[in-house]
Design a protein around this motif. Structure first.
Motif, PDB file in Angstrom:
ATOM      1  N   UNK A 101      32.855  31.788  41.083  1.00  0.00           N
ATOM      2  CA  UNK A 101      32.876  33.039  41.986  1.00  0.00           C
ATOM      3  C   UNK A 101      32.332  32.847  43.202  1.00  0.00           C
ATOM      4  N   UNK A 102      30.975  32.376  42.922  1.00  0.00           N
ATOM      5  CA  UNK A 102      29.940  32.717  44.225  1.00  0.00           C
ATOM      6  C   UNK A 102      29.843  31.158  44.757  1.00  0.00           C
ATOM      7  N   UNK A 103      30.072  30.093  44.128  1.00  0.00           N
ATOM      8  CA  UNK A 103      30.015  28.574  44.879  1.00  0.00           C
ATOM      9  C   UNK A 103      30.779  27.858  44.219  1.00  0.00           C
ATOM     10  N   UNK A 104      31.452  26.770  45.203  1.00  0.00           N
ATOM     11  CA  UNK A 104      32.175  25.682  44.486  1.00  0.00           C
ATOM     12  C   UNK A 104      31.485  24.484  45.098  1.00  0.00           C
ATOM     13  N   UNK A 155      34.397  25.936  63.049  1.00  0.00           N
ATOM     14  CA  UNK A 155      34.899  25.988  64.363  1.00  0.00           C
ATOM     15  C   UNK A 155      35.017  27.347  64.672  1.00  0.00           C
ATOM     16  N   UNK A 156      34.736  27.817  65.958  1.00  0.00           N
ATOM     17  CA  UNK A 156      34.587  29.311  66.148  1.00  0.00           C
ATOM     18  C   UNK A 156      36.207  29.792  66.402  1.00  0.00           C
ATOM     19  N   UNK A 157      37.150  28.995  66.851  1.00  0.00           N
ATOM     20  CA  UNK A 157      38.500  29.245  66.936  1.00  0.00           C
ATOM     21  C   UNK A 157      39.366  29.649  65.558  1.00  0.00           C
ATOM     22  N   UNK A 158      38.628  29.155  64.521  1.00  0.00           N
ATOM     23  CA  UNK A 158      39.382  29.284  63.008  1.00  0.00           C
ATOM     24  C   UNK A 158      38.306  29.726  62.155  1.00  0.00           C
ATOM     25  N   UNK A 159      37.980  31.078  62.248  1.00  0.00           N
ATOM     26  CA  UNK A 159      36.826  31.406  60.966  1.00  0.00           C
ATOM     27  C   UNK A 159      37.420  31.677  59.899  1.00  0.00           C
ATOM     28  N   UNK A 160      36.597  31.390  58.911  1.00  0.00           N
ATOM     29  CA  UNK A 160      36.950  31.478  57.458  1.00  0.00           C
ATOM     30  C   UNK A 160      37.286  33.252  57.032  1.00  0.00           C
ATOM     31  N   UNK A 161      37.756  33.205  56.026  1.00  0.00           N
ATOM     32  CA  UNK A 161      38.228  34.766  55.653  1.00  0.00           C
ATOM     33  C   UNK A 161      36.723  35.054  54.662  1.00  0.00           C
ATOM     34  N   UNK A 162      36.371  34.417  53.707  1.00  0.00           N
ATOM     35  CA  UNK A 162      35.314  34.778  52.820  1.00  0.00           C
ATOM     36  C   UNK A 162      34.221  33.572  52.541  1.00  0.00           C
ATOM     37  N   UNK A 163      34.503  32.463  53.262  1.00  0.00           N
ATOM     38  CA  UNK A 163      33.468  31.434  52.732  1.00  0.00           C
ATOM     39  C   UNK A 163      32.231  31.690  53.930  1.00  0.00           C
ATOM     40  N   UNK A 164      31.071  31.833  53.204  1.00  0.00           N
ATOM     41  CA  UNK A 164      29.974  32.122  53.954  1.00  0.00           C
ATOM     42  C   UNK A 164      29.079  30.951  54.567  1.00  0.00           C
ATOM     43  N   UNK A 222      33.657  31.132  47.819  1.00  0.00           N
ATOM     44  CA  UNK A 222      34.908  30.434  47.588  1.00  0.00           C
ATOM     45  C   UNK A 222      35.913  31.404  46.849  1.00  0.00           C
ATOM     46  N   UNK A 223      35.718  32.623  46.732  1.00  0.00           N
ATOM     47  CA  UNK A 223      36.802  33.320  46.002  1.00  0.00           C
ATOM     48  C   UNK A 223      37.928  33.199  46.337  1.00  0.00           C
ATOM     49  N   UNK A 224      38.480  33.134  47.581  1.00  0.00           N
ATOM     50  CA  UNK A 224      39.668  32.897  48.437  1.00  0.00           C
ATOM     51  C   UNK A 224      40.338  31.540  48.707  1.00  0.00           C
ATOM     52  N   UNK A 225      39.216  30.424  48.187  1.00  0.00           N
ATOM     53  CA  UNK A 225      39.594  29.176  48.533  1.00  0.00           C
ATOM     54  C   UNK A 225      40.793  28.628  47.770  1.00  0.00           C
ATOM     55  N   UNK A 226      41.736  27.923  48.291  1.00  0.00           N
ATOM     56  CA  UNK A 226      42.806  27.276  47.933  1.00  0.00           C
ATOM     57  C   UNK A 226      42.489  26.012  47.484  1.00  0.00           C
ATOM     58  N   UNK A 236      30.150  14.439  58.392  1.00  0.00           N
ATOM     59  CA  UNK A 236      30.457  15.206  57.307  1.00  0.00           C
ATOM     60  C   UNK A 236      31.419  16.327  57.468  1.00  0.00           C
ATOM     61  N   UNK A 237      32.465  16.619  57.103  1.00  0.00           N
ATOM     62  CA  UNK A 237      33.337  17.417  57.610  1.00  0.00           C
ATOM     63  C   UNK A 237      34.190  18.102  56.413  1.00  0.00           C
ATOM     64  N   UNK A 238      34.830  19.065  56.427  1.00  0.00           N
ATOM     65  CA  UNK A 238      35.770  19.716  55.487  1.00  0.00           C
ATOM     66  C   UNK A 238      36.719  20.823  56.165  1.00  0.00           C
ATOM     67  N   UNK A 239      38.111  20.609  55.612  1.00  0.00           N
ATOM     68  CA  UNK A 239      38.948  21.702  56.103  1.00  0.00           C
ATOM     69  C   UNK A 239      39.115  22.331  54.853  1.00  0.00           C
ATOM     70  N   UNK A 240      39.020  23.848  55.008  1.00  0.00           N
ATOM     71  CA  UNK A 240      39.058  24.877  53.926  1.00  0.00           C
ATOM     72  C   UNK A 240      40.140  25.631  54.160  1.00  0.00           C
ATOM     73  N   UNK A 241      41.276  25.688  53.052  1.00  0.00           N
ATOM     74  CA  UNK A 241      42.138  26.654  53.243  1.00  0.00           C
ATOM     75  C   UNK A 241      41.872  27.800  52.199  1.00  0.00           C
ATOM     76  N   UNK A 242      42.298  29.002  52.860  1.00  0.00           N
ATOM     77  CA  UNK A 242      42.022  30.264  51.990  1.00  0.00           C
ATOM     78  C   UNK A 242      43.434  30.938  51.823  1.00  0.00           C
TER      79      UNK A 242
END
Length: 181
Positions: free
Chosen positions: A117-120, A9-18, A41-45, A140-146
Motif C-alpha cells: 500500500x505504501x511502497x512498490x 514531468x510537470x505536464x503529466x502529474x501523478x494521481x497518488x504517487x508521491x 503506489x495505491x493507484x498504480x497499474x 534512469x526513468x519510469x512511465x507510471x500508469x495509474x
C-alpha cells in the motif's frame, strides 16, 4: 551506489504517487542490478504477468527504463525497457532518436515487482556482458500508469515541454570505470 530521486514531468502529474527513486544496486562481472522505489503506489497499474520475452511499446503502461551513453565521444546510446509483466526491450541508437535497432540480448533480464500500500519496488538485473561498458552517462526513468489511464513520466531531469527520455540532457547520472566486484 548513489540513490537518485526522479522528477515527474510537470505536464503529466501523478494521481497518488508521491516520490520515485532509482539506483544501481550493484555491478558485478555478471550483472547490473537496478532498483526503482515508488512511494504512494495505491493507484498504480501493474501490467499482468506475460512471461519473459522481448516486446515493443512497453512504455504504453507502467515501465522502467535505463539509458546508457558511453563516454567515447559519439552520440550513440542504448535503451533498456523493463516491465513488471517480465517483458523487456533493448535498443541501440546511432544518435538522438536516430538509427534505432534491436540490441542483441542472448540472456534475458530478470525483473521482479513487489507492491504494497505504501511502497512498490521494481528490481531488474541485466546481463553485464550485453551492456555498454563504463565510463558512461546514464538516464534512469519510469512511465507510471495509474487508474483511469493517468500516466506520469519520471526522469532524473526534464528539459522539454513534453517528456523525452531520449534527450541526452536527461542522462545526468554516471558509471565510472571501476573493477567489478
Amino acid at each position: 551506489m548513489q540513490t537518485h530521486e526522479l522528477v515527474a514531468h510537470a505536464a503529466h502529474p501523478p494521481l497518488s504517487i508521491r516520490r520515485v527513486e532509482a539506483r544501481i544496486l550493484s555491478m558485478t562481472d555478471a550483472w547490473m542490478r537496478v532498483r526503482w522505489r515508488i512511494d504512494g503506489p495505491d493507484k498504480l497499474v501493474i501490467p499482468p504477468f506475460a512471461g519473459r520475452g522481448r516486446a515493443d511499446e512497453l512504455w504504453q503502461t507502467t515501465c522502467f527504463e535505463l539509458f546508457i551513453m558511453p563516454k567515447d565521444g559519439t552520440p550513440a546510446y542504448s535503451e533498456f525497457n523493463m516491465s513488471p509483466s517480465e517483458r523487456w526491450a533493448a535498443y541501440d541508437f546511432d544518435d538522438y532518436r536516430d538509427g534505432m535497432r534491436q540490441r542483441d540480448f542472448s540472456r534475458e533480464p530478470d525483473c521482479v515487482m513487489r507492491s504494497g500500500q505504501s511502497i512498490a519496488i521494481f528490481d531488474a538485473a541485466l546481463p553485464r556482458v550485453q551492456l555498454p561498458g563504463p565510463p558512461c552517462a546514464i538516464g534512469l526513468c519510469a512511465v507510471l500508469e495509474e487508474t483511469g489511464g493517468v500516466k506520469s513520466y519520471w526522469a532524473l531531469t526534464h528539459t522539454k515541454d513534453q517528456p523525452d527520455f531520449h534527450d541526452p540532457a536527461c542522462f545526468t547520472a554516471g558509471l565510472a570505470r571501476t573493477r567489478a566486484a
